[in-house]
Every structure is written in C-alpha cells, then in structure tokens.
Design a protein around this motif. Structure first.
Motif, PDB file in Angstrom:
ATOM      1  N   UNK A  12       0.870  -1.191   0.000  1.00 51.26           N
ATOM      2  CA  UNK A  12       0.000   0.000   0.000  1.00 51.26           C
ATOM      3  C   UNK A  12       0.903   1.236   0.000  1.00 51.26           C
ATOM      4  N   UNK A  13       0.324   2.361  -0.352  1.00 54.98           N
ATOM      5  CA  UNK A  13       1.083   3.604  -0.474  1.00 54.98           C
ATOM      6  C   UNK A  13       1.418   4.174   0.914  1.00 54.98           C
ATOM      7  N   UNK A  14       2.627   4.654   1.054  1.00 54.64           N
ATOM      8  CA  UNK A  14       3.048   5.387   2.246  1.00 54.64           C
ATOM      9  C   UNK A  14       3.137   6.877   1.899  1.00 54.64           C
ATOM     10  N   UNK A  15       2.824   7.712   2.879  1.00 58.68           N
ATOM     11  CA  UNK A  15       2.743   9.157   2.632  1.00 58.68           C
ATOM     12  C   UNK A  15       4.148   9.715   2.401  1.00 58.68           C
ATOM     13  N   UNK A  16       4.397  10.333   1.257  1.00 56.66           N
ATOM     14  CA  UNK A  16       5.714  10.949   1.031  1.00 56.66           C
ATOM     15  C   UNK A  16       5.779  12.352   1.621  1.00 56.66           C
ATOM     16  N   UNK A  17       6.970  12.864   1.677  1.00 50.08           N
ATOM     17  CA  UNK A  17       7.151  14.242   2.120  1.00 50.08           C
ATOM     18  C   UNK A  17       6.523  15.175   1.096  1.00 50.08           C
ATOM     19  N   UNK A  18       5.677  16.098   1.554  1.00 52.52           N
ATOM     20  CA  UNK A  18       4.970  16.991   0.637  1.00 52.52           C
ATOM     21  C   UNK A  18       4.469  18.215   1.397  1.00 52.52           C
ATOM     22  N   UNK A  19       4.101  19.219   0.646  1.00 49.28           N
ATOM     23  CA  UNK A  19       3.488  20.434   1.192  1.00 49.28           C
ATOM     24  C   UNK A  19       1.999  20.383   0.884  1.00 49.28           C
ATOM     25  N   UNK A  20       1.184  20.502   1.913  1.00 49.73           N
ATOM     26  CA  UNK A  20      -0.266  20.455   1.735  1.00 49.73           C
ATOM     27  C   UNK A  20      -0.796  21.806   1.296  1.00 49.73           C
ATOM     28  N   UNK A  21      -1.830  21.763   0.478  1.00 50.76           N
ATOM     29  CA  UNK A  21      -2.566  22.971   0.099  1.00 50.76           C
ATOM     30  C   UNK A  21      -3.960  22.859   0.692  1.00 50.76           C
ATOM     31  N   UNK A  22      -4.185  23.576   1.772  1.00 53.13           N
ATOM     32  CA  UNK A  22      -5.449  23.507   2.495  1.00 53.13           C
ATOM     33  C   UNK A  22      -6.329  24.688   2.093  1.00 53.13           C
TER      34      UNK A  22
END
Length: 537
Positions: free
Chosen positions: A206-216
C-alpha cells in the motif's frame, strides 16, 4: 487468548501525548471584501480547548502572504484530536475579521497504516536543508511495517543489500569498501527506496505518505463551499514518550538584503563607428541599468567622438538581493496592486548615438558571475567569457577594462571598443556612512574629464584634426568645445598683444605713435629708458 493476539497490533485506547509541529509557509488567493491588497493576515490555531495566536511574525520578506512560521503544540489523543487553523485580517483596526479556516483530524494521521505522522523524504541525509526529519531511521520504519504485515524482518547481507520477504534489493552504485563513511547512508537509502515502492509489493503493499506540502482550502462558516483562500503547510507529529525527536526545520523566509551599487564610467577607447555609419565622428552618451530599463541612468553627451572619450561619471543603483536564490527583488506598484518580481542581477551598459538614439555597442555583466576584465584596453576581445569569474557580492569592488560588443551591417557580432569601469557594491548601512554623489556631483565629486587648454583648440582648428593625446570633452565642457573657435581667436589676440608689449623695441613704437600724431616730440629719455629696462626684464 486467541482474540487478544488478534488485536495486539491495534493501538491502546488509553490517552497518548504527542508533539505537533505545524509549518505554515504561505497563503494564496486570499479573498478581500474591498478588493484591496492592504491586508495583514494573522493565524490563530485551536487544538481542543487550547487557542494559540500568532502575535509576532518573524518574516523577513515584505510580502505579507509569506509566513515562514513554525508552531509547536502538545496534545492528548483522543481528547484533543481536532486541529483548526483560522486566518484573520487584522489590518486597519483592533478588531479582527475571519477570512477562513481549515480543520485537520490528527487522530486519523497518527493511527493510519500509511505512516502519515512524518512524510518520507526522497533521500536520507543528516545534513543540509533537506535533512531527515523523522525520529526513526528508514530501516526502523521498514522493520515496523514488516511486523505489522506479519512479514519476517528485513535482513542485511552487506551494506549495499537488503532482503525483504525473500526479495533482494541492492544498491547498484559502485562502492569501494564496506568501511566507508557512507556505508550507513547507503543502507538507509536502500530501505527508504523500498518504503517508497511498498505499494508494489503483492498482497501486503500500500502507499506510504511521502514528504509533501499540503494545500489547504480556507472556508467560512457563513459561506460554505466558497473558497476564501489557500494555505500552504505541513504537519509533523511525534510521540512525546519517544526519544530522539529531531529539532524543528527552519523555514524562515530568505532574508532580502539592501545594497548600493556604484558604477563609475571612466574612459571609452577604440570605439569602432566605421562599421555602422559613414560619419567620421559621433555624439554619444551612455545608458546603464540593472534588472529592468525603467530605472535606467544616463551620462551627459560627449561630442565629436572618433575613437576615444572620457566621461568620469558615477551611477548609483539601490538594489534588494536575495542570496538564497541569487535574484534581485523588484517591487512593482500598479494603480491598485503592489507585487514583487524576481529578476537576475544583470548590469547592462549601452553606448547610444545622441542623434539617432541608436545603440552602438553594449556590455552585459551578471553581478554574481561575470568575467574578470583586463588592465589594458588593447587586450580586450569578444572571448572574454573564458576569463576567471568574479562575484561582486564577494569581491565588493573591482576596476578594469571590459570589451564592448555590437553588430556590423551584416548582423555579425564585432568588437566595438573597450570601456574602463569601476564597480563597487556596499551594504546599505555602509553606503549611508560614506555617501557619494551622482554624476560628478558632491559628495566625493569626480574630476571633470580632461579639460583642455586653449592651445589644444588652436591645434584642432588650425591643423584640421584633433591632437592625438587629448580626449573629447563632455557635459559643461562641451560648451567650450562648441565655441572654441571664438575663444581661440581671443586667446591668440591676447598672446600677440602681450608679445608686442614685452618683446618689441619701444623706440619703434614711439616713432610710430609720433608719426600718427598721438605723441608729441618732447619726450624725456628717462621714461623711455625705464620702459626699455622693463621690456628687457
């Protein structure tokens, strides 16, 4: 007992304490009720019954949309599970108006199997701006995921090999020895690569969360579904009972420093105008600008240029420079908006014909990476890009000859001459302590460009050409240049008169004056002897 072993992988229902770091980078597309840009947004963070307000912003940028702030909070799950970020407009009064808000469920991120507490970086580094942020190394995360999926723990036959569930993963980069200082990093990077590809594993992948910047997206309760702006951010979560929590990441916006660039245009040599026009001489001036031509500065006009000229002119530019991106920050103000633009720090110099305003030659230098000039103008050539490079932000001051480039009638780049430049870059604080004037003005005025004597003008007009050792005059001195014929005649008449008074025998003058009736015959000899002695002396 069988059922207890089945639920052993699930977290405890008891309260757990966590450290939450909220990184807020920037806000985008903020809605304004009066279509004005005079907003000063601030952030209010709510976590359970706790409320944190951003009283001070450490942003070094004049862009109010850039935050670059980190907020560190402590929470207890499951009581304080909902994190809310509200954006307020505090411009123009003590009352604050809500712009919009967004909410994040921390409990979902903590207990999900996708490892959402801290995103996986692309590379395992312990130093640098993108260093590893998680408290666990990639090998430890891989062991935990294998355990959760009832797989045997990974094995490491050597520092460049990792075996997971019977599949061997190797580092294909050539290495010299196992005791290299990078051996540990290679092992961790192989484990990190497996984590990024965990979704490719059959059955348990399954996919693991990568490092990223969220746009909320920000919303208001009274306007549901209507976006009020966006928030660029990310969240890191760490258990408080764990050891080795890394320090926070510094996301302070890059500091913009103010400088004063001083350019002194001294001499022009070997201007090749025969490739462009049939005239033997031309009237030119120099225009210089950095970044954009809207803030260009010009020298005075230099008349009658054949191949050489002397300007002695200073240009001063005030710039804002961002070292992290090696770019200039230029503020542009429109009728209703004000925005910043990033442009390369290129200084452009143009030699322009005063009559036709045609660009005869030009020179472009990047302040961060331009070739070193030469000591003699005869050594200038178009391949000067091969010279050793200079960063003016490090050297701060330099003077040399640089080649001028132009195009002939066929459009081919040719050498049009050389120019003597002195460039000095000072921080604003130092420049204020030692001010200088524009052009040739005070303080610290520059000398006028080689003001010639009347003898030079006589040589020019009576010989039909200009003296080889004299440069052309610019600015105020050009008035003398244009009216030099009358000045030359006046000076010549004065010289002749002085010559007749001092060098001609007074007896001849006396006899001539008696013949025309100006003087009588009774003149004593004593005054004449005194006059002769004065003439001889």
């Amino acid at each position: 007992m069988k059922y207890l072993r089945y639920f052993a992988d699930y977290p405890s229902n008891g309260p757990a304490k966590f450290l939450v770091r909220v990184y807020v980078l920037k806000i985008l597309d903020v809605a304004s009720k009066d279509n004005s840009e005079d907003q000063d947004p601030s952030i209010v963070i709510s976590l359970g019954k706790k409320r944190y307000k951003d009283h001070q912003r450490n942003s070094q940028s004049s862009d109010k949309s850039m935050f670059g702030e980190m907020y560190e909070l402590r929470c207890t799950i499951p009581e304080e599970y909902l994190l809310s970020l509200s954006l307020y407009d505090s411009e123009g009064g003590s009352s604050e108006e809500l712009i919009g808000q967004t909410s994040i469920d921390l409990e979902d991120r903590i207990y999900t199997k996708h490892n959402a507490c801290v995103g996986l970086s692309r590379k395992y580094d312990l130093i640098g701006p993108a260093k590893w942020r998680d408290r666990r190394k990639p090998s430890a995360i891989l062991e935990e995921i294998c355990c959760l999926n009832h797989l045997p723990p990974p094995s490491y036959p050597d520092v460049a090999t990792v075996v997971v569930n019977g599949v061997e993963y190797r580092n294909h980069n050539n290495t010299n020895s196992e005791d290299s200082i990078w051996s540990l990093d290679k092992k961790e990077n192989i484990c990190l690569s497996i984590l990024h590809q965990w979704h490719t594993l059959p059955l348990c992948g399954y996919h693991l969360v990568p490092e990223h910047v969220e746009t909320r997206t920000l919303y208001r309760p009274d306007k549901p579904g209507l976006s009020q702006g966006k928030l660029l951010m990310w969240i890191d979560i760490f258990p408080l009972n764990s050891k080795g929590i890394p320090p926070p990441v510094d996301i302070t916006p890059p500091k913009v420093e103010e400088y004063e660039l001083r350019i002194v245009l001294w001499d022009l040599y070997g201007l090749n105008i025969r490739n462009l026009m049939t005239k033997k001489s031309v009237d030119v001036f120099i225009r210089g600008f950095i970044g954009c031509s809207d803030q260009a500065q010009t020298t005075d006009v230099c008349y009658g240029i054949t191949d050489k000229a002397s300007f002695n002119w200073r240009m001063i530019f005030h710039i804002c420079y961002q070292h992290s991106e090696s770019m200039l920050i230029v503020k542009n103000r429109g009728p209703f908006t004000e925005y910043e633009e990033k442009i390369p720090p290129n200084f452009v110099l143009q030699i322009i014909d005063n009559t036709s305003e045609q660009i005869i030659a030009s020179l472009t230098l990047s302040l961060t990476d331009f070739p070193r000039g030469v000591k003699l103008p005869q050594n200038c050539s178009l391949n000067f890009d091969e010279h050793r490079k200079i960063n003016l932000f490090l050297t701060r001051s330099v003077r040399a000859w640089w080649p001028l480039e132009g195009a002939d009638n066929c459009g081919k780049d040719v050498l049009m001459g050389a120019i003597d430049l002195e460039m000095t870059l000072l921080p604003k604080e130092q420049a204020d302590l030692v001010p200088v004037g524009l052009g040739r003005g005070p303080p610290s005025p520059l000398p006028d460009p080689h003001e010639s004597s009347a003898t030079c003008f006589l040589c020019y007009y009576f010989s039909g050409r200009e003296a080889n050792n004299e440069d052309h005059l610019c600015g105020k001195s050009s008035f003398i240049r244009r009216h030099s014929f009358m000045i030359s005649l006046t000076v010549f008449a004065i010289i002749v008169a002085i010559y007749f008074i001092l060098c001609v025998d007074t007896s001849i003058v006396q006899e001539y004056l008696q013949n025309i009736g100006i003087l009588g015959g009774d003149i004593s000899e004593e005054p004449m002897q005194e006059a002769n002695q004065l003439a001889n002396s």
